[in-house]
Write an enzyme that holds these catalytic residues in place. Structure first.
Site, mmCIF file in Angstrom:
data_model
loop_
_atom_site.group_PDB
_atom_site.id
_atom_site.type_symbol
_atom_site.label_atom_id
_atom_site.label_comp_id
_atom_site.label_asym_id
_atom_site.label_seq_id
_atom_site.Cartn_x
_atom_site.Cartn_y
_atom_site.Cartn_z
ATOM 1 N N HIS A 1 0.863 -1.196 0.000
ATOM 2 C CA HIS A 1 0.000 0.000 0.000
ATOM 3 C C HIS A 1 0.890 1.233 0.000
ATOM 4 O O HIS A 1 0.842 2.045 0.932
ATOM 5 C CB HIS A 1 -0.930 0.032 1.229
ATOM 6 C CG HIS A 1 -2.110 -0.880 1.107
ATOM 7 N ND1 HIS A 1 -2.838 -1.299 2.201
ATOM 8 C CD2 HIS A 1 -2.719 -1.439 0.037
ATOM 9 C CE1 HIS A 1 -3.820 -2.098 1.793
ATOM 10 N NE2 HIS A 1 -3.759 -2.187 0.484
ATOM 11 N N HIS B 1 -11.098 -9.404 -6.782
ATOM 12 C CA HIS B 1 -10.833 -8.093 -6.178
ATOM 13 C C HIS B 1 -9.970 -7.312 -7.159
ATOM 14 O O HIS B 1 -9.034 -7.863 -7.740
ATOM 15 C CB HIS B 1 -10.115 -8.337 -4.844
ATOM 16 C CG HIS B 1 -9.667 -7.128 -4.101
ATOM 17 N ND1 HIS B 1 -10.330 -5.931 -4.114
ATOM 18 C CD2 HIS B 1 -8.594 -6.956 -3.275
ATOM 19 C CE1 HIS B 1 -9.687 -5.074 -3.322
ATOM 20 N NE2 HIS B 1 -8.623 -5.672 -2.812
ATOM 21 N N GLU C 1 -8.026 -4.620 -6.670
ATOM 22 C CA GLU C 1 -6.814 -3.899 -6.247
ATOM 23 C C GLU C 1 -5.616 -4.423 -7.047
ATOM 24 O O GLU C 1 -5.567 -5.599 -7.442
ATOM 25 C CB GLU C 1 -6.587 -4.046 -4.733
ATOM 26 C CG GLU C 1 -5.641 -2.993 -4.213
ATOM 27 C CD GLU C 1 -5.650 -2.858 -2.679
ATOM 28 O OE1 GLU C 1 -6.328 -3.638 -1.990
ATOM 29 O OE2 GLU C 1 -4.937 -1.948 -2.180
ATOM 30 N N ASP D 1 -2.628 -5.317 -6.730
ATOM 31 C CA ASP D 1 -1.786 -6.484 -6.420
ATOM 32 C C ASP D 1 -2.399 -7.777 -6.975
ATOM 33 O O ASP D 1 -1.709 -8.787 -7.093
ATOM 34 C CB ASP D 1 -1.517 -6.601 -4.910
ATOM 35 C CG ASP D 1 -2.757 -6.495 -4.056
ATOM 36 O OD1 ASP D 1 -3.691 -5.772 -4.433
ATOM 37 O OD2 ASP D 1 -2.793 -7.132 -2.989
ATOM 38 N N HIS E 1 -11.703 -6.469 1.790
ATOM 39 C CA HIS E 1 -11.696 -5.201 2.484
ATOM 40 C C HIS E 1 -12.054 -4.015 1.608
ATOM 41 O O HIS E 1 -11.989 -2.863 2.068
ATOM 42 C CB HIS E 1 -10.316 -4.967 3.105
ATOM 43 C CG HIS E 1 -9.227 -4.769 2.077
ATOM 44 N ND1 HIS E 1 -8.375 -3.696 2.150
ATOM 45 C CD2 HIS E 1 -8.897 -5.438 0.963
ATOM 46 C CE1 HIS E 1 -7.527 -3.751 1.134
ATOM 47 N NE2 HIS E 1 -7.816 -4.795 0.416
ATOM 48 N N ASP F 1 -8.350 -11.499 -0.245
ATOM 49 C CA ASP F 1 -7.528 -10.924 0.836
ATOM 50 C C ASP F 1 -7.854 -11.521 2.214
ATOM 51 O O ASP F 1 -6.972 -11.606 3.076
ATOM 52 C CB ASP F 1 -7.728 -9.407 0.899
ATOM 53 C CG ASP F 1 -6.925 -8.681 -0.177
ATOM 54 O OD1 ASP F 1 -5.882 -9.194 -0.595
ATOM 55 O OD2 ASP F 1 -7.350 -7.585 -0.589
ATOM 56 N N TYR G 1 -1.717 -8.742 9.860
ATOM 57 C CA TYR G 1 -2.530 -8.471 8.670
ATOM 58 C C TYR G 1 -3.957 -8.102 9.085
ATOM 59 O O TYR G 1 -4.527 -7.116 8.627
ATOM 60 C CB TYR G 1 -2.506 -9.738 7.826
ATOM 61 C CG TYR G 1 -3.165 -9.729 6.483
ATOM 62 C CD1 TYR G 1 -2.417 -9.564 5.324
ATOM 63 C CD2 TYR G 1 -4.527 -9.981 6.349
ATOM 64 C CE1 TYR G 1 -3.010 -9.625 4.074
ATOM 65 C CE2 TYR G 1 -5.129 -10.038 5.113
ATOM 66 C CZ TYR G 1 -4.363 -9.860 3.967
ATOM 67 O OH TYR G 1 -4.965 -9.930 2.737
ATOM 68 N N HIS H 1 -2.911 -13.874 -0.522
ATOM 69 C CA HIS H 1 -1.561 -13.584 -0.020
ATOM 70 C C HIS H 1 -1.168 -14.667 0.980
ATOM 71 O O HIS H 1 -1.979 -15.067 1.825
ATOM 72 C CB HIS H 1 -1.509 -12.249 0.732
ATOM 73 C CG HIS H 1 -1.850 -11.057 -0.105
ATOM 74 N ND1 HIS H 1 -1.035 -10.568 -1.101
ATOM 75 C CD2 HIS H 1 -2.927 -10.237 -0.074
ATOM 76 C CE1 HIS H 1 -1.593 -9.510 -1.644
ATOM 77 N NE2 HIS H 1 -2.752 -9.285 -1.046
#
Ligand code: FEO
Length: 394
Positions: free
Chosen positions: A22, A78, A80, A82, A144, A163, A191, A224
């Site tokens: 992030h 998701h 995002e 990554d 999230h 996530d 996390y 992850h």
């Protein structure tokens, strides 16, 4: 490429070098991984991709094991970067492949990449038949991001949780039972504390919803870190604990110091706590010298915290200001707190710290401890009494 089951292959990237995530906001001292999964039945689907810098090697790796045009669908759990970062390069090769995601996933993917790919919006309960197996989609908004989603593979009984249930933890071992259990626990908790705490009520609701589906779970494959293979629901049980205003019998003293005075007060407070609560774990962290995300994980574990800063320029040291900005966003609940600090002239720090603690949702015990000038024996005794007086009620 690593085998998960006969039908499922891990095709992600282990990022041993990653130290910040992030941007520079979250420390990843043990690296991370971007887990992508290939499911092969009569149809072949790819679940998520990897972070953009690894696009080329990701696509090369996929090409080594299959013809890219044989991918029938991509699941974007998701958006995002990554997890979606390799999509643009992949979609240049297979531009007509449908992408299954939530309605918010479409917004987010379009917002990031400005492409009109063949999006197929799915909702909780929708399924994608693959042949002998099917994927069941489960929306997971705010776990999230608003677009987050999970999917469940029948027959293999695998939950691809994205996530949720992840860890920023690089390991060449792919499975939870093969890695150092203490390291895994530390990273999973860090996390949760740093990423998922604001969404704890939603975590509880979502877990209850998924449990109510009564689906057998052989594995949980997050996006992850390692896959939960041995006793996979242990991490679900942990999330149920962590989401309920988690605390251990621990008090954390978080401070910064200019000329050692506030540090000595911190140590005096620790001594006082030890006198009245010898079984309580007490930990001290100088915020300027300690990884802030690790400190936040310790605050998450605590039933109460002391926060200290000397006064500088009628304010507090900047490490504390940054700490409060982050803690405020996390919205931890039912934790007690008190402030302390040295001063030489105007002495505003303890009042400011107390106000900040209250605005972050901590239950502030009392006015706080202000010590003029460098602490002498008398002041250190006051610090010890302060620690004992406050801790007695925590
Ligand atoms: Fe791992 Fe929200 O991205």
């Amino acid at each position: 490429m690593k085998r998960i089951t006969d039908a499922v292959t891990w095709v992600g990237k282990i990022d041993w070098e990653l130290r910040k995530f992030h941007g520079d906001e979250y420390s990843t001292n043990r690296g991370s991984s971007y887990n992508s999964y290939l499911v092969r039945d009569k149809k072949t689907v790819l679940i998520d991709t990897v972070w953009k810098p690894y696009s080329e090697e990701f696509i090369q790796g996929l090409s080594n094991i299959l013809d890219l045009s044989s991918i029938d669908a991509i699941i974007a759990n998701h958006a995002e970067i990554d997890h979606s970062g390799a999509l643009p390069m992949l979609m240049e090769r297979i531009p007509h492949t449908p992408i299954y995601c939530t309605a918010n996933g479409v917004k987010s993917l379009k917002g990031h990449y400005h492409k009109d790919w063949d999006f197929r919006v799915v909702k909780t309960g929708d399924t994608l038949p693959l042949g002998d197996r099917e994927l069941i989609f489960i929306e997971a908004p705010m776990l999230h991001w608003p677009d987050s989603m999970m999917c469940y593979l029948t027959q293999e009984s695998i939950l691809f949780s994205n996530d949720a249930f992840g860890q920023h933890y690089a390991s060449e071992f792919l499975f939870n039972d093969l890695v150092d259990q203490d390291e895994l626990y530390v990273e999973a908790l860090k996390y949760y504390a740093n990423i998922l705490t604001p969404f704890s009520p939603l975590v509880l609701k979502k877990i209850e919803e998924v449990l109510s589906l009564k689906l057998p779970v052989q594995m949980i494959c997050p996006s992850h870190g390692v896959i939960w293979r041995k006793n996979p629901t242990q991490i679900v049980e942990k999330y149920l604990e962590w989401a309920k205003d988690y605390q251990e019998d621990q008090i954390t003293i978080v401070y910064d110091t200019m000329w050692e005075g506030t540090r000595r007060l911190a140590e005096g407070i620790a001594q006082g706590i030890g006198k009245v609560a010898p079984k309580t774990e007490v930990k001290l962290y100088n915020l300027s010298k300690t990884d802030k995300n690790d400190v936040i994980a310790q605050v998450f574990r605590s039933k109460g915290i002391f926060v200290g800063s000397p006064t500088i320029n009628r304010g507090v040291l900047t490490s504390l200001a940054s700490f409060f900005e982050e803690v405020k966003g996390l919205g931890m609940k039912k934790k007690k707190a008190a402030a302390f600090g040295c001063y030489g002239w105007s002495g505003e720090s303890v009042k400011i710290l107390t106000e900040q603690l209250a605005s972050c949702g901590f239950e502030v015990a009392e006015e706080g401890l202000k010590i003029l000038w460098e602490p002498d024996e008398n002041a250190l005794e006051k610090a010890s009494e302060f620690g004992a007086r406050v801790a007695r009620y925590w």
